[in-house]
Design an enzyme around this catalytic site. Structure first.
Site, PDB file in Angstrom:
ATOM      1  CG  ASP A 444       4.865   0.914  -8.539  1.00 28.67           C
ATOM      2  OD1 ASP A 444       3.854   0.591  -7.846  1.00 28.67           O
ATOM      3  OD2 ASP A 444       5.770   0.087  -8.100  1.00 28.67           O
ATOM      4  CB  THR A 446       5.918  -1.255  -3.785  1.00 26.58           C
ATOM      5  OG1 THR A 446       4.883  -1.403  -2.885  1.00 26.58           O
ATOM      6  CG2 THR A 446       6.877  -2.392  -3.128  1.00 26.58           C
ATOM      7  CE  LYS A 630      -0.213  -7.554  13.858  1.00 25.72           C
ATOM      8  NZ  LYS A 630       1.133  -7.880  13.687  1.00 25.72           N
ATOM      9  NE  ARG A 659       2.559   0.643   6.145  1.00 26.97           N
ATOM     10  CZ  ARG A 659       3.027   0.098   5.060  1.00 26.97           C
ATOM     11  NH1 ARG A 659       4.167   0.000   4.337  1.00 26.97           N
ATOM     12  NH2 ARG A 659       2.053  -1.165   4.706  1.00 26.97           N
ATOM     13  CG  ASP A 851       4.840  -0.592 -12.030  1.00 28.41           C
ATOM     14  OD1 ASP A 851       3.559  -0.397 -11.466  1.00 28.41           O
ATOM     15  OD2 ASP A 851       6.028  -0.990 -11.275  1.00 28.41           O
TER      16      ASP A 851
END
Length: 1107
Positions: A444, A446, A630, A659, A851
């Site tokens: 995974d 996060t 944005k 990012r 998960d």
């Protein structure tokens, strides 16, 4: 909200609507139509013939590969395992018939009136136990006797009840089998009790239930459909945020809205004075959709409100206070419907040993037939054949299971006691060897690779760039721009406004540009500040109380994206603070404490299609209207005015793993905005093509916008993620990242974590929706070489539907694969696909409830105890506290567990084969009589007390030190080939057993011809000494433990004196000692010489490291 609370529908202030334990989206393939297929298709993908491609969907399962598999199903297939498949299918059918599920239907639920329910709904309780009081013993026995080894010994032990087949004492067969079963049952019982205690704890959690008499406390298992449940915590009027980390792995906040009708009730108790009900769809898997209606019957006219996903709240989410009506409970909640029940995992080593025992059984039967044939098939030869089978039964040692299970327990204890990986828990003690044979690691993102904590790292204005070490300069510019005019509350913004609107031809100062950029970032978002002590009930009170708390530390931000929170926190750090926000306005506080108020005129939320968000605000002090926007650089590049630096700087930040967001603005006159608003409202009222018309009106504003700045935000990685991923790659483990996050975010993390190396290309799989598009995109991907693959869940679904085999084959060739926007069910499906198509061992690691399916589907599941709770940790086979611990868990403990168990298993089989060889020689010398050589306690003691502890010292053996195993992860790569336990190594041990057994028996007969009456003591003593020397030959480092275990050898001599007193005086004579030593030397010395020569001329890969 606990996973126990059932589904609710929000019916009051600070409330909202439906929820269920765990949410997982299952694949729902769309019907394929030949009309979707383009007529001019490119060359065919790999493994796909034209005949196969031209078939429609209904014929897809009859493609060439499937037809070959079906053709192979003959007599050979049946004998080699097909019978097991057929039996399993029959059992599944019977189980399905016995557990026939009730058809799920839509329902009408009356508020606070469970007794009005037309049907009986399931109890709202969690049950994770595998067995109950009636199925425990049959279930455990089935799990044990499905292995050939235990079933074989059960048949052999039962045969001893037949007088004509009886070979020895009953306890020599039943005692070891009973011991193995007892140990297994005790272990399973302990696990069941633990599961029961965990379930009881969860089912006993108390919740507040709203009744006519007021609030009462009820257990979660007593909650019924129709109950009104209160979930405590503060919230905002009529709406609140939820965090869905247990559903999709994202820790951001999502806005949910309550039912409008119940918001107008004056008090909570009025919920019982109205006659209202909810009509809800039948229970289903999808957490992203909900359809229902709220109806109030006692109003005139009746009030009807439609309920959608915006009115829903699933369990396992973090929420504000709600009062909700229970819609689904127990087995009908989305969590249970999406749960894949945990399977009993069996390690590959156990399966390989099971195959070897079958080979040994075949050799045993052949040997027995040879013995009967040499007798000439005289007399009751069939009975003699079975007696020989029983006589040679020790060729398959019952102690194999005991030794391996004890070894597994020892490995688990060593893992949990390792100080270098504190907090590690072994929850499944039967598969530690799996950690040493992994080829694919599916992780995974996060909470596993990242902390999901965004930090603002870079601000670029075109001519100047600011990093973390120069943020104080930005802060000083902001202080100056707002501190110059301090006499009035409005003048703080007025000068900057004049600067902004003075015309693009005038080159602005750096201070002015910084001020505009920071202000835009502070305004263009969907962030809401929240204060813990905040209890106001209207806007004025909230503002006053917020004003009072502006300087407090109890301010937190809620938003749908952690990126936005990071940006707002950064503007706060440089002096411009967001202090209040509601649906129509927001307030900023300047460094001098002045409040700037803005009216929110329009908000254009971020979507995955537009990749940007915008907001139109009117400043209260000046009346100026500004459009801020944005978004991603790919979306904003064509919107902003021409510049020569944006593309280059975006590339630079992306290479750093940041990012990026492009921020722009456009000033609007009153006339421009009124014209836009009229067109926008008209487009929103359109019946046909509403979405397209609205988008077209918004795009009319998105032209020639002024580029303000480029921001770079970093998602912090977990500790030592990069070196750990590098270690795993060097060990030959392929890493796939499966995440529910956006494609851009997933790609960024793949780069920053070095999952994808800097010099590797990334192929982003284009979104596909039908077979033809998938066909063309797969061909484009096939032409790429040595590039990482990034694919979304929707495209993955289409590819797996039409080109499953081809896609998996291409993906497995990639050095890394990133699957984004994956549902939990898709994660589990990818794990199963790798297992089916590659036959390699897979490991899944994650930290959230989303998960769990992936962890349970993998051969080896690892859970991390993190911010997303313990759900993954409790469902996993192994639980760790940090991702970096996986390196030592695999490289050291996984490697040692596999190599030790492989050596132990083969050695125990050698112990059985050598005594069976001696029995064969003994019987052949004595005219092929089916008479046992050793009886009674000698046979039981040989496999337990006399040799078990020295043999068990193999469990503590190691070929290289842990530091070396971590320093040279290439050593791990050899294990995936399975060379430590294979038919080749097995045959070597068979030859060694035949040689040593023959030498021991013939040596005893030749050297002790005159003392033949003592042949048992002679041969058995030499046998025990040979076994001990073979252990010493095999182990590499654990000599201390081996020598200590030799203390148990005196038990042998005690047994000899007890059972054969006449032999005790004989074995103390000098001739006995030197002759036994000679026999033992002849049986072992050649093997020592061969081992020395092999290590000298063909040393193993670890020999240099161990020296």
């Amino acid at each position: 909200i606990s996973p126990i609370v059932p589904v609710l529908i929000v019916v009051f202030r600070r409330l909202y609507v439906t929820f269920s334990r765990l949410c997982v989206t299952i694949l729902r393939p769309h019907r394929y139509s030949l009309e979707d297929e383009p007529s001019n298709l490119d060359e065919m993908p790999l493994m796909m013939s034209e005949e196969g491609f031209e078939n429609d969907e209904s014929d897809y399962q009859t493609l060439p590969r499937a037809r070959v598999n079906q053709r192979q199903r003959g007599l050979g297939w049946f004998l080699l395992g097909g019978w097991k498949v057929l039996c399993g299918s029959c059992c599944d059918c019977l189980a399905h018939i016995c557990r026939r599920k009730k058809e799920l239907k839509a329902r009408t639920v009356w508020l606070g009136c469970p007794e009005k329910c037309e049907e009986k709904y399931p109890k709202n309780g969690i049950k994770n136990q595998k067995y109950n009081i009636f199925t425990f013993v049959p279930g455990v026995l089935y799990q044990q006797f499905k292995f050939f080894l235990n079933l074989y010994f059960l048949v052999v032990a039962c045969s001893q009840f037949v007088p004509s087949l009886k070979i020895g004492y009953l306890y020599t067969y039943w005692a070891p089998l009973a011991f193995v079963l007892a140990v297994t049952m005790v272990r399973e019982a302990v696990d069941e009790v633990r599961r029961y205690q965990r379930d009881k704890e969860m089912n006993s959690q108390l919740y507040s239930k709203l009744t006519v008499r007021g609030k009462i406390q009820v257990k979660s298992s007593d909650i019924q459909v129709g109950d009104l449940i209160i979930v405590e915590k503060g919230s905002v009027l009529g709406a609140c945020f939820i965090r869905t980390d247990q559903l999709d792995g994202e820790t951001d906040w999502k806005l949910k809205v309550a039912v409008g009708c119940t918001q107008r009730l004056p008090a909570v108790g009025d919920l019982f004075s109205i006659s209202a009900y909810v009509y809800a769809q039948k229970p289903q898997l999808d957490i992203h959709s909900f359809e229902g209606n709220f109806t109030r019957e006692d109003a005139d006219p009746q009030i009807h409100e439609s309920l959608s996903i915006e009115n829903t709240l699933w369990a396992s989410t973090v929420v504000a206070q709600v009062i909700g009506v229970v819609i689904y409970t127990g087995k009908e909640t989305r969590s249970v419907l999406n749960t894949s029940y945990a399977k009993n995992k069996v390690g590959l080593l156990d399966l390989e040993l099971n195959r070897l025992t079958k080979a040994l059984f075949l050799a045993q039967v052949v040997l027995s037939i040879v013995m009967v044939a040499l007798q000439g098939f005289v007399g009751p030869w069939f009975r003699n054949l079975f007696r020989f089978v029983v006589l040679f039964s020790y060729i398959i040692p019952i102690s194999l299971r005991v030794n391996l299970d004890m070894g597994k327990s020892a490995y688990g204890w060593m893992i949990m006691k390792d100080e270098n990986i504190p907090g590690t828990v072994v929850r499944t003690s039967t598969i530690p060897e799996e950690l040493g044979r992994l080829v694919y690691l599916l992780t995974d993102k996060t909470g596993t690779l990242t902390q999901n904590e965004m930090i603002f790292k870079r601000l670029h204005l075109g001519t100047v760039s600011y990093g973390t070490d120069t943020m104080d300069e930005i802060q000083s510019h902001i202080f100056q721009s707002y501190a110059q005019p301090s006499s009035s509350s409005t003048s703080g913004a007025t000068p900057s406004r004049k600067t902004q609107t003075s015309g693009p031809k005038v080159r602005k100062s750096v201070s002015s540009r910084i001020h505009e950029a920071v202000k835009a970032i502070a305004l263009c978002h969907n962030v809401t500040p929240v204060y813990e002590s905040h209890t106001g009930v209207n806007g004025e009170t909230e503002s006053a109380e917020a004003d009072q708390d502006f300087s407090d530390d109890n301010r937190t931000y809620q938003a749908s994206s952690p990126d936005e929170v990071a940006l707002v926190r950064w503007t706060e750090s440089v002096g411009l603070t967001l202090v209040n926000r509601d649906l129509t306005s927001l307030q900023l506080k300047t460094p001098s404490g002045q409040i700037l108020s803005f009216y929110i005129l329009q908000i254009f939320p971020f979507t995955s299609e537009s990749k940007r968000m915008g907001i139109i605000v009117r400043e209260e002090s000046t009346g100026d209207i500004t459009f801020y926007m944005k978004g991603a650089d790919v979306a904003m590049a064509s919107i902003v005015q021409y510049n020569d630096w944006l593309e280059e700087e975006c590339g630079n930040m992306a290479r750093e793993g940041l990012r990026t967001l492009v921020v722009a603005k456009k000033s609007l006159s009153e006339e421009q905005y009124q014209d836009f608003e009229n067109r926008y409202n008209q487009a929103k009222l359109s019946i046909h093509d509403r979405t397209l018309k609205v988008a077209a009106v918004v795009e009319s504003l998105e032209r020639e916008m002024e580029l303000l700045c480029l921001t770079g935000v970093e998602d912090q990685l977990q500790a030592d993620v990069r070196p750990t991923l590098e270690l795993l790659r060097n060990a030959g483990i392929k890493i796939w990242m499966l995440t529910g996050d956006k494609l851009e975010t997933a790609t960024c993390i793949a780069k920053s974590s070095h999952l994808v190396s800097r010099n590797q290309d990334i192929h982003v799989f284009r979104p596909v929706s039908n077979r033809g598009e998938a066909h063309l995109e797969l061909n484009a991907f096939r032409r790429k070489h040595d590039c990482a693959l990034v694919i979304s869940g929707d495209s993955l679904e289409v590819c797996l539907r039409y080109y499953e085999h081809e896609f998996v084959e291409l993906a497995c060739q990639c050095p890394a694969v990133v699957c984004c926007r994956c549902s939990p069910t898709q994660k589990a499906q990818i794990v199963k696909l790798l297992q089916q198509h590659t036959a390699n061992r897979t490991c899944a690691i994650g930290d959230g409830g989303n998960d769990v399916s992936m962890i349970q589907a993998a051969h080896c599941g690892i859970g991390i105890e993190g911010k997303e709770g313990k759900q993954a940790s409790l469902a996993a086979d192994f639980s760790i506290t940090q991702f970096k611990h996986i390196g030592r868990l695999l490289m050291v403990h996984g490697r040692n567990s596999y190599k030790r168990s492989a050596a132990l298993g083969q050695f125990v089989m050698h112990r059985g084969m050598i005594i069976s060889t001696m029995q064969a020689v003994f019987s052949s010398v004595f005219f092929f009589a089916s008479v046992p050589l050793y009886q009674g306690f000698l046979m039981v003691g040989y496999a337990t007390i006399y040799t078990m502890f020295p043999v068990f010292s193999l469990v503590l053996d190691q070929d290289v030190k842990p530091e070396m195993a971590l320093l040279y992860p290439e050593l791990y790569k050899d294990l995936t080939k399975g060379r430590s336990l294979s038919f080749k190594t097995f045959l070597i041990w068979v030859l060694i057993s035949v040689y040593q057994g023959g030498i021991l028996m013939y040596g005893a007969l030749v050297l002790f011809e005159s003392e033949f009456v003592h042949v048992v003591a002679i041969s058995f003593t030499a046998l025990v000494l040979t076994e001990l020397l073979m252990v010493a030959l095999t182990i590499r480092t654990c000599l201390g433990c081996y020598l200590a275990s030799l203390a148990f050898l005196n038990e042998y001599f005690a047994a000899v004196s007890l059972f054969v007193p006449s032999d005790l005086s004989f074995i103390t004579t000098w001739p006995f000692l030197w002759k036994v030593s000679a026999i033992t030397l002849v049986s072992c010395l050649p093997l020592y010489i061969i081992k020395y020569l092999k290590r000298k001329f063909s040393p193993p890969s670890y020999s240099k490291l161990s020296s």
